[in-house]
Motif scaffolding. Structure first.
Motif, PDB file in Angstrom:
ATOM      1  N   VAL A  84      -1.803   0.377   3.797  1.00 46.47           N
ATOM      2  CA  VAL A  84      -1.124   0.653   2.529  1.00 46.47           C
ATOM      3  C   VAL A  84       0.400   0.702   2.701  1.00 46.47           C
ATOM      4  CG1 VAL A  84      -1.308   3.166   2.700  1.00 46.47           C
ATOM      5  CG2 VAL A  84      -1.221   2.079   0.449  1.00 46.47           C
ATOM      6  N   LEU A  85       0.870   1.113   3.898  1.00 42.24           N
ATOM      7  CA  LEU A  85       2.309   1.199   4.133  1.00 42.24           C
ATOM      8  C   LEU A  85       2.860  -0.025   4.854  1.00 42.24           C
ATOM      9  CD1 LEU A  85       2.636   4.841   5.544  1.00 42.24           C
ATOM     10  CD2 LEU A  85       2.868   4.098   3.180  1.00 42.24           C
ATOM     11  N   TYR A  86       2.130  -0.509   5.849  1.00 43.41           N
ATOM     12  CA  TYR A  86       2.746  -1.418   6.810  1.00 43.41           C
ATOM     13  C   TYR A  86       2.434  -2.885   6.599  1.00 43.41           C
ATOM     14  CZ  TYR A  86       3.098   3.073   9.228  1.00 43.41           C
ATOM     15  OH  TYR A  86       3.342   4.378   9.536  1.00 43.41           O
ATOM     16  N   HIS A  87       1.411  -3.205   5.817  1.00 41.67           N
ATOM     17  CA  HIS A  87       1.048  -4.611   5.652  1.00 41.67           C
ATOM     18  C   HIS A  87       1.629  -5.145   4.344  1.00 41.67           C
ATOM     19  CE1 HIS A  87      -1.284  -8.297   5.371  1.00 41.67           C
ATOM     20  NE2 HIS A  87      -1.649  -8.117   6.622  1.00 41.67           N
ATOM     21  N   LEU A 119       0.577  -7.213   2.302  1.00 45.40           N
ATOM     22  CA  LEU A 119      -0.404  -7.321   1.219  1.00 45.40           C
ATOM     23  C   LEU A 119      -1.113  -6.003   0.944  1.00 45.40           C
ATOM     24  CD1 LEU A 119      -2.019 -10.763   2.092  1.00 45.40           C
ATOM     25  CD2 LEU A 119      -0.347 -10.253   0.314  1.00 45.40           C
ATOM     26  N   GLY A 120      -0.670  -4.919   1.594  1.00 51.19           N
ATOM     27  CA  GLY A 120      -1.314  -3.635   1.369  1.00 51.19           C
ATOM     28  C   GLY A 120      -2.648  -3.546   2.081  1.00 51.19           C
ATOM     29  N   ILE A 121      -3.479  -2.604   1.625  1.00 50.72           N
ATOM     30  CA  ILE A 121      -4.798  -2.419   2.233  1.00 50.72           C
ATOM     31  C   ILE A 121      -5.864  -2.915   1.270  1.00 50.72           C
ATOM     32  CG2 ILE A 121      -4.840  -0.005   1.432  1.00 50.72           C
ATOM     33  CD1 ILE A 121      -6.640   0.679   3.745  1.00 50.72           C
ATOM     34  N   TRP A 122      -6.886  -3.585   1.800  1.00 45.69           N
ATOM     35  CA  TRP A 122      -7.993  -4.101   0.992  1.00 45.69           C
ATOM     36  C   TRP A 122      -9.291  -3.500   1.501  1.00 45.69           C
ATOM     37  CZ3 TRP A 122      -7.680  -8.334  -2.709  1.00 45.69           C
ATOM     38  CH2 TRP A 122      -6.351  -8.692  -2.988  1.00 45.69           C
ATOM     39  N   SER A 123     -10.087  -3.005   0.565  1.00 44.48           N
ATOM     40  CA  SER A 123     -11.360  -2.401   0.940  1.00 44.48           C
ATOM     41  C   SER A 123     -12.448  -2.822  -0.032  1.00 44.48           C
ATOM     42  CB  SER A 123     -11.261  -0.871   0.922  1.00 44.48           C
ATOM     43  OG  SER A 123     -10.321  -0.430   1.861  1.00 44.48           O
ATOM     44  N   ALA A 124     -13.693  -2.770   0.449  1.00 47.86           N
ATOM     45  CA  ALA A 124     -14.853  -3.028  -0.410  1.00 47.86           C
ATOM     46  C   ALA A 124     -15.752  -1.812  -0.334  1.00 47.86           C
ATOM     47  CB  ALA A 124     -15.596  -4.272   0.052  1.00 47.86           C
ATOM     48  N   GLY A 125     -16.405  -1.496  -1.441  1.00 45.32           N
ATOM     49  CA  GLY A 125     -17.242  -0.304  -1.426  1.00 45.32           C
ATOM     50  C   GLY A 125     -18.426  -0.400  -2.369  1.00 45.32           C
ATOM     51  N   VAL A 126     -19.352   0.517  -2.181  1.00 45.78           N
ATOM     52  CA  VAL A 126     -20.468   0.661  -3.116  1.00 45.78           C
ATOM     53  C   VAL A 126     -20.568   2.120  -3.534  1.00 45.78           C
ATOM     54  CG1 VAL A 126     -21.882  -1.268  -2.302  1.00 45.78           C
ATOM     55  CG2 VAL A 126     -22.080   0.952  -1.192  1.00 45.78           C
ATOM     56  N   LEU A 127     -21.055   2.327  -4.741  1.00 42.27           N
ATOM     57  CA  LEU A 127     -21.321   3.673  -5.252  1.00 42.27           C
ATOM     58  C   LEU A 127     -22.736   3.644  -5.791  1.00 42.27           C
ATOM     59  CD1 LEU A 127     -17.946   4.161  -7.147  1.00 42.27           C
ATOM     60  CD2 LEU A 127     -18.677   5.470  -5.139  1.00 42.27           C
ATOM     61  N   ALA A 175      -7.590  -3.062  -3.850  1.00 43.88           N
ATOM     62  CA  ALA A 175      -6.372  -3.274  -3.067  1.00 43.88           C
ATOM     63  C   ALA A 175      -5.346  -2.220  -3.452  1.00 43.88           C
ATOM     64  CB  ALA A 175      -5.800  -4.669  -3.321  1.00 43.88           C
ATOM     65  N   SER A 176      -4.684  -1.635  -2.459  1.00 46.28           N
ATOM     66  CA  SER A 176      -3.649  -0.633  -2.715  1.00 46.28           C
ATOM     67  C   SER A 176      -2.418  -0.963  -1.894  1.00 46.28           C
ATOM     68  CB  SER A 176      -4.111   0.773  -2.321  1.00 46.28           C
ATOM     69  OG  SER A 176      -5.322   1.107  -2.949  1.00 46.28           O
ATOM     70  N   LYS A 177      -1.270  -0.719  -2.490  1.00 47.54           N
ATOM     71  CA  LYS A 177      -0.022  -1.020  -1.778  1.00 47.54           C
ATOM     72  C   LYS A 177       1.059  -0.043  -2.188  1.00 47.54           C
ATOM     73  CE  LYS A 177       3.240  -3.476   0.306  1.00 47.54           C
ATOM     74  NZ  LYS A 177       3.499  -2.865   1.627  1.00 47.54           N
ATOM     75  N   ARG A 200      12.578   5.465  -5.484  1.00 45.63           N
ATOM     76  CA  ARG A 200      11.305   6.145  -5.274  1.00 45.63           C
ATOM     77  C   ARG A 200      10.223   5.143  -4.874  1.00 45.63           C
ATOM     78  NH1 ARG A 200      14.836   9.191  -5.696  1.00 45.63           N
ATOM     79  NH2 ARG A 200      14.803  11.276  -6.615  1.00 45.63           N
ATOM     80  N   ASN A 201       9.277   5.606  -4.052  1.00 44.37           N
ATOM     81  CA  ASN A 201       8.162   4.753  -3.655  1.00 44.37           C
ATOM     82  C   ASN A 201       7.160   4.638  -4.794  1.00 44.37           C
ATOM     83  OD1 ASN A 201       9.390   4.600  -1.174  1.00 44.37           O
ATOM     84  ND2 ASN A 201       8.080   6.166  -0.236  1.00 44.37           N
ATOM     85  N   VAL A 202       6.605   3.451  -4.954  1.00 45.21           N
ATOM     86  CA  VAL A 202       5.661   3.202  -6.046  1.00 45.21           C
ATOM     87  C   VAL A 202       4.310   2.795  -5.463  1.00 45.21           C
ATOM     88  CG1 VAL A 202       5.120   1.673  -7.978  1.00 45.21           C
ATOM     89  CG2 VAL A 202       7.432   2.586  -7.713  1.00 45.21           C
ATOM     90  N   MET A 203       3.259   3.422  -5.956  1.00 48.46           N
ATOM     91  CA  MET A 203       1.904   3.142  -5.492  1.00 48.46           C
ATOM     92  C   MET A 203       1.205   2.262  -6.512  1.00 48.46           C
ATOM     93  SD  MET A 203      -0.095   4.067  -3.024  1.00 48.46           S
ATOM     94  CE  MET A 203      -1.786   4.350  -2.579  1.00 48.46           C
TER      95      MET A 203
END
Ligand code: HEM
Ligand code: HEM
Lengths: 156, 290
Positions: B132-135, B137-145, B172-174, B183-186
């Motif tokens: 989320v900080l260093y890449h 393209l941010g961080i990419w994840s897949a999940g199930v609920l 995806a989060s960045k 200011r940092n933006v999420m």
């Protein structure tokens, strides 16, 4: 029978509009990243003296951290301090050129993990705070170093 | 029929996962050491248990565990809407910042007419790549609920096809450094495949439709490294003819007292729910992380 397709259509249209709106917002926020401040980041970090103090505080903090200090056991600290100051100056648009080795070579085969990396970033941010660097300058400076993560970690 | 044969197996597996999460929480909290990731990079606990904002899961994994650490969170949340009250409690385990397992129990009480609905949500999220900080393209994840209603009688009577269902999502989060006035933006975007009505509390599927893809997004600004304010938007399916289902949105403010404790307050607009118009209200969520 007729009702379902109409409703689906409307839902789709609404979806498309919302998606477009969200993308516009995200893109415009992203665009703000490039508004140039009136002074250089180098000046906001306190120029040459400021950066030297930051590097010194930073290295003292690292030297006090038992999980990190070992990495520097065979390092010439004076050389490291000079090289870091040079790099920080160059990265913040100061009148310097970084002349050390590229990041992937400077850190190769050290066994650095993300945990070490994060710890080092926290020490740097703490050093910036102790030098009373404003939040905006801190964020911008850390933001310029953050993409170096890939190079530093390339040959671990 | 498949459903009946598979159910005991799935139930056993998921209960085991929840057990593991619970043990992890105890182990991690006895150490009481924060992970080494930067504060707030684990987000807060979304109402479905995964690390995220309030309404939507994010790509970041819970707590501040890094590549060689375990992390755990526990949370309690409550939303006070015009006619409903939603209560959620849950926990999550982060294994080496690669896999997140989560559990949440949701209960919604119908204030005006009486009655309540409950569901269990078992979540798993895998970090695909990035940071989320260093890449860039941010961080990419897949999940199930995986969601299971405790008592499906009411949702079934309202026309829901199933009393359990599984959402799958890609997220995806960045963090953009110094992106707005220094200011940092999420930023976060999530694509979810779901047939859950009102998140699953009104069952799964119905006479108007079944599985579909929906989009969710949020923007937040870190006013300080401890304090983020922002907004979330979550599209919803609309499967039941008895009551129109509308998209959800929120304005939120989350404060990180430390790596261990955060408090989130939000204003929610959840639209019409089960025939009761325009459900708005407030939301509070407390999270502890280890
Ligand atoms: C003026 C500042 C400093 C002084 C006076 C100082 C002094 C010392 C002394 C006396 C030792 C020997 C301790 C022992 O063997 O028990 C030592 C070891 C060490 N210091 Fe420093 N130090 C300074 C700054 C730093 C900095 C900035 C770093 C790194 C960022 C550093 C890294 C180390 C390391 C790696 C060792 C060796 C530990 C080992 O071999 O196990 N020092 N220092
Ligand atoms: C964005 C993050 C980082 C930046 C910008 C950075 C920058 C630098 C620079 C400019 C040098 C001097 C190179 C030279 O002139 O020889 C250096 C050396 C060094 N760095 Fe980093 N570094 C980063 C992360 C780390 C991390 C996470 C560690 C380990 C915890 C680390 C450990 C070292 C060590 C041990 C040296 C000395 C190598 C030697 O003795 O030659 N660095 N770094």
């Amino acid at each position: 029978m007729n009702q379902i397709p109409t409703r689906t259509y409307r839902t789709l249209a609404r979806r498309a509009l919302q998606a477009a709106a969200l993308i516009t917002i995200l893109a415009s926020v992203g665009g703000c990243a490039h508004t140039a401040p009136s002074t250089t980041l180098y000046e906001r970090l306190g120029g040459e003296n400021g950066i030297e103090s930051i590097v010194e505080r930073f290295l003292y903090r690292v030297a006090d951290d038992p999980e990190l200090v070992g990495f520097f056991a065979n390092t010439n600290i004076d050389h490291l301090a000079g090289s870091l100051a040079n790099q920080f100056c160059a990265v913040s648009n100061g009148p310097c050129r970084y002349e050390g080795p590229p990041m992937e070579r400077a850190h190769q085969n050290m066994g650095i993990t993300d945990a070490h990396f994060n710890q080092l970033v926290e020490h740097l941010d703490a050093a910036l705070r102790e030098e009373n660097i404003a939040l905006g300058a801190r964020n911008e400076f850390l933001g310029r170093l953050a993409p170096m993560h890939a190079d530093v970690m390339r040959y671990q | 029929m498949f459903r009946f044969t598979a159910t005991p197996f799935i139930a056993r597996t998921l209960c085991r996962l929840a057990g593991i999460a619970c043990v992890g929480l105890v182990v991690a909290s006895s150490g009481a050491q924060a992970g080494s990731r930067i504060m707030s990079t684990g987000g807060v606990s979304a109402i479905e248990g995964a690390a995220g904002g309030g309404l939507s899961p994010w790509a970041v994994l819970s707590s501040t565990a890094s590549d060689e650490e375990l992390g755990a969170t526990a949370f309690a949340s409550r939303a006070w809407l015009d006619d409903y009250r939603l209560t959620v409690g849950g926990a999550s385990l982060n294994v080496y910042d690669q896999v997140e397992l989560s559990y949440a129990r949701q209960r919604v009480e119908l204030q005006t007419l009486g009655g309540e609905l409950e569901q269990d949500i078992f979540g798993a999220k895998v970090r695909l790549f990035g940071d989320v900080l260093y890449h860039p393209l941010g961080i990419w994840s897949a999940g199930v609920l995986h969601k299971r209603l405790v008592d499906g009688a009411t949702p079934t009577a309202l026309g829901a096809d199933h009393t359990e269902g599984t959402d799958a999502y890609l997220s995806a989060s960045k963090l953009l450094f110094a992106a707005a006035a220094g200011r940092n933006v999420m930023l976060n975007a999530t694509l979810r495949n779901t047939e859950a009505n009102q998140g699953g509390l009104l069952g799964f599927g119905g006479d108007q439709g079944g599985r579909e893809w929906v989009a969710e997004a949020s923007v937040g600004v870190f006013l300080t490294p401890h304090w983020i304010v922002g907004t979330e938007y979550r599209q919803k399916p609309d499967n039941l003819s008895v009551g129109r289902e509308e998209d959800w949105q929120s304005l939120y403010s989350a404060y990180f007292f430390s790596k261990h404790v955060s408090l989130t307050a939000a204003w929610l607009d959840l639209g019409d729910i089960a025939g009761l118009a325009s459900q708005r209200g407030s939301y509070l969520s407390l999270q502890a992380a280890f």
